[in-house]
Design an enzyme around this catalytic site. Structure first.
Site, mmCIF file in Angstrom:
data_model
loop_
_atom_site.group_PDB
_atom_site.id
_atom_site.type_symbol
_atom_site.label_atom_id
_atom_site.label_comp_id
_atom_site.label_asym_id
_atom_site.label_seq_id
_atom_site.Cartn_x
_atom_site.Cartn_y
_atom_site.Cartn_z
ATOM 1 N N ARG A 161 0.973 -1.111 -0.007
ATOM 2 C CA ARG A 161 -0.024 0.223 0.036
ATOM 3 C C ARG A 161 0.764 1.187 -0.012
ATOM 4 N NH1 ARG A 161 -2.524 2.848 4.863
ATOM 5 N NH2 ARG A 161 -3.789 4.369 3.900
ATOM 6 N N HIS A 206 -3.160 10.913 0.956
ATOM 7 C CA HIS A 206 -2.526 10.591 2.212
ATOM 8 C C HIS A 206 -1.887 11.916 2.605
ATOM 9 C CE1 HIS A 206 -0.858 7.214 4.806
ATOM 10 N NE2 HIS A 206 -0.624 8.423 5.584
ATOM 11 N N GLU A 231 -7.339 8.322 6.609
ATOM 12 C CA GLU A 231 -7.676 9.062 8.036
ATOM 13 C C GLU A 231 -8.212 10.479 7.785
ATOM 14 O OE1 GLU A 231 -4.149 8.556 10.403
ATOM 15 O OE2 GLU A 231 -4.284 6.233 10.383
ATOM 16 N N ASN A 264 -7.021 1.726 10.081
ATOM 17 C CA ASN A 264 -5.784 1.940 10.623
ATOM 18 C C ASN A 264 -5.728 1.782 12.286
ATOM 19 O OD1 ASN A 264 -4.766 2.241 8.171
ATOM 20 N ND2 ASN A 264 -4.587 4.449 8.409
ATOM 21 N N TYR A 294 -3.592 1.710 16.088
ATOM 22 C CA TYR A 294 -2.396 1.838 16.835
ATOM 23 C C TYR A 294 -2.581 1.831 18.167
ATOM 24 C CZ TYR A 294 -0.113 3.309 12.508
ATOM 25 O OH TYR A 294 0.238 3.363 11.023
ATOM 26 N N GLU A 340 -3.143 -0.229 8.199
ATOM 27 C CA GLU A 340 -1.866 0.185 9.001
ATOM 28 C C GLU A 340 -2.012 -0.356 10.252
ATOM 29 O OE1 GLU A 340 -1.029 4.440 9.150
ATOM 30 O OE2 GLU A 340 -1.476 4.735 7.090
HETATM 31 C C1 FCB Z 1 -1.063 7.138 10.709
HETATM 32 C C2 FCB Z 1 -0.621 7.733 9.345
HETATM 33 C C3 FCB Z 1 0.681 7.280 8.676
HETATM 34 C C4 FCB Z 1 1.801 7.074 9.798
HETATM 35 C C5 FCB Z 1 1.301 6.476 11.075
HETATM 36 C C6 FCB Z 1 2.227 6.370 12.002
HETATM 37 O O1 FCB Z 1 -1.896 8.130 11.316
HETATM 38 O O2 FCB Z 1 -1.701 7.406 8.514
HETATM 39 O O3 FCB Z 1 1.235 8.049 7.529
HETATM 40 O O4 FCB Z 1 2.447 8.275 10.181
HETATM 41 O O5 FCB Z 1 -0.140 6.943 11.548
#
Ligand code: FCB
Length: 451
Positions: free
Chosen positions: A79, A123, A168, A296, A298, A361
Site C-alpha cells: 500500500r 494521504h 484517515e 488503521n 495503533y 496500517e
Molecule cells: C498514521 C498515518 C501514517 C503514519 C502512522 C504512524 O496516522 O496514516 O502515515 O504516520 O500514523
C-alpha cells in the site's frame, strides 16, 4: 501458541504500507508542485527536528531497490500513496505525464514481483494552490479531488486494481484544521468539521469515477478507528468517551454507512445548523457503496472529563483528557492494546455487516540502532506486530470479515510532525547514506510469511 500464517485463510492479503510524502523525497522534480506539507514544514517549530520530506527515503529514485526488499520479505501486497501535486502541480488541469509514469513504473515492477499494488489517492499532501483557495474548508476541493482521482485511475487502472480514496480523514480534518498539528496547521475550532465533510464528499464523488475508470477493481476508504473507554463509571467520564468515540469513529462511520452524521456529535460541536444547511442534502451521496473499509489501528484511548481548556484536535470537547493507564507504550507514547484492534474491527464489522475489512496500517515506533555487525535488534516491534496479528486472528475467529493486514511501515520514514525522530519501519533507513537494513522484525515477518 504463537500466531502463524496458517491461522489465516490462504487468500488473506499480507502487505506493508507507506505514504508518498513520507518516503519519496524529490519534492521539486519532474513537475511536482508544492503541497501543504512542503509549506507547513517551513513553519518554525512545526516539525520536531525541523526537517521536511527531503530527502526522506529517496524512494522516488530508489523504488526498484525498495521493491526488491519487499519481495525479499515475501509480502504479497504493498500500500503506497499517490502524491496529488505530482499529478496536478496546482490541483487542477491535466495529469502530469512524469508523475503518472513514476507510479506506472512502480506498479508494473510490483506486479512483476508478484506484489499486488494498493494505492491511496490522498494521504494528506494537498496541493498548496488548493489550500490557498480554502483547502478542505472549501466545498470545491471535493470536486477537485474527484477530478484528480478520475485522472489517476483512468491512467493507472490497468495496473492498479485496488484503490483507497482517503487516508484517515479525521487527521486531515480535525488534527490539521483544529489541532493545527498537521498541515495546513490551522486552528479553526469546530469549523474543522466542515473539512471532514468536504473530505467525505470528495470520497463520495470519487468512488463512481474510480469504478467507471477501473471496472474490474475495488475501491474503499481508510479510517483511523479508536477503541475508546471511560476512565471510570462517573457519568462525566462516560460522556467524555461518548464524545471521543463520536468525533473519531462515528463522525466518519455514520455518514458512510448509517445514512447521516451523528446528531449528538453535531450538537457537541455546535455545528448542527451548518450541517443541516450544507450537508444534509449530501447524505445519500456519502453513503455510496464501497468494496472494503480500511482500518488503521495503533492504540486505544481512555478518557476522562478534565478541566476546561481551549484548542486541540477535539473541538467542542476540549475538556476531555486521555489518561495514562500505565500500560506499556511505544516511543510515540501510544499505549499498546492488541485487544483494541479486535474492538475496532468489531466496530467496523457492525457498521456495515459483511463489508470486507482490511487493516491498512498497524505498527510501532521504537528507537532502533544499527549494531556494528549491521543488525538491528527490535524485539519490541516484533512483539507488537505478533500480538496485533494474533488479534487479527481473534477477530477472524469471532466472525469479522477481515481480508488483509498491512504493516506500517515498510521502512523508516518522515513521521509527520515528529520528522525523522520516530522509526516505524521493519527496514531501517540510514538517512545520511540511504542504506537500508532489514531489522529483526523484518526477518521475523519474512519467516512468518514463509509459513
Ligand atoms: C498514521 C498515518 C501514517 C503514519 C502512522 C504512524 O496516522 O496514516 O502515515 O504516520 O500514523
Amino acid at each position: 501458541m504463537p500466531v502463524t500464517k496458517s491461522d489465516f485463510p490462504d487468500d488473506f492479503v499480507w502487505g506493508t504500507a507507506t505514504a508518498a510524502y513520507q518516503i519519496e523525497g524529490a519534492t521539486r522534480e519532474d513537475g511536482r508542485g508544492v503541497s501543504i506539507w512542503d509549506r507547513f514544514t517551513e513553519r518554525p517549530g512545526a516539525i520536531a527536528d525541523g526537517s521536511n520530506g527531503e530527502p526522506a527515503d529517496e524512494h522516488y529514485h530508489r523504488w526498484a531497490e525498495d521493491i526488491d526488499l519487499m519481495a525479499g520479505l515475501g509480502v504479497g501486497a504493498y500500500r503506497f500513496s499517490i502524491s496529488w501535486p505530482r499529478i496536478q502541480a496546482n490541483g487542477t488541469g491535466p495529469a502530469n505525464p512524469e508523475g503518472i509514469a513514476f507510479y506506472r513504473r512502480l506498479a508494473e515492477a510490483l506486479l512483476e514481483k508478484g506484489i499486488t499494488p494498493y494505492a491511496t489517492l490522498y494521504h494528506w499532501d494537498l496541493p498548496q494552490a488548493l489550500e490557498d483557495r480554502g483547502g478542505w474548508l472549501d466545498r470545491e476541493t471535493a470536486d477537485r479531488f474527484a477530478e484528480y482521482a478520475r485522472l489517476v485511475v483512468s491512467e493507472l487502472g490497468d495496473v492498479v486494481k485496488h484503490w483507497i480514496t482517503l487516508n484517515e480523514p479525521w487527521c486531515s480534518s480535525f488534527l490539521s484544521y483544529a489541532g493545527g498539528d498537521h498541515a495546513p496547521g490551522l486552528q479553526v475550532g469546530t469549523t474543522a468539521s466542515h473539512a471532514a465533510h468536504h473530505l467525505l464528499l470528495g470520497h463520495a464523488r470519487a468512488v463512481p469515477l474510480i469504478r467507471a475508470a477501473c471496472p474490474d477493481g475495488t475501491v474503499g476508504i481508510t479510517l483511523n478507528l479508536y477503541s475508546v473507554r471511560a476512565a471510570s463509571d462517573d457519568p462525566a467520564d462516560a460522556d467524555a468517551a461518548r464524545r471521543i468515540d463520536g468525533l473519531q469513529n462515528r463522525f466518519f462511520l455514520d455518514p458512510l454507512f448509517a445514512g447521516g452524521y451523528p446528531a449528538d456529535v453535531l450538537a457537541d460541536l455546535g455545528e448542527t445548523a451548518w450541517f443541516e444547511e450544507h450537508a444534509a442534502g449530501d447524505a445519500a451521496e456519502l453513503a455510496v457503496p464501497v468494496d472494503f473499509l480500511g482500518v488503521n489501528y495503533y492504540s486505544r484511548h481512555t478518557t476522562r472529563a478534565g478541566a476546561p481548556r481551549t484548542g486541540g484536535s477535539n473541538p467542542g470537547s476540549e475538556f476531555v483528557e486521555m489518561i495514562d493507564t500505565g500500560a506499556p507504550k511505544t516511543e510515540m507514547g501510544w499505549e499498546i492494546h492488541p485487544d483494541g484492534l479486535v474492538d475496532v474491527l468489531q466496530m467496523a464489522a457492525a457498521a456495515k455487516p459483511g463489508l470486507p475489512l482490511l487493516v491498512t496500517e498497524n505498527g510501532a515506533a521504537y528507537p532502533d540502532r544499527v549494531e556494528d555487525d549491521g543488525s538491528v535488534h527490535d524485539p519490541e516491534r516484533q512483539a507488537y506486530l505478533e500480538s496485533h496479528i494474533a488479534a487479527c486472528a481473534d477477530a477472524l475467529a469471532a466472525g469479522v470479515p477481515l481480508r488483509g493486514y498491512f504493516i506500517w511501515s515498510m521502512m523508516d520514514n518522515f513521521e509527520w510532525a515528529f520528522g525523522y525522530t520516530r522509526r516505524f519501519g521493519i527496514v531501517h533507513v540510514d538517512y545520511s547514506t540511504q542504506q537500508r537494513t532489514v531489522k529483526d522484525s523484518g526477518a521475523w515477518v519474512r519467516s512468518f510469511l514463509a509459513g
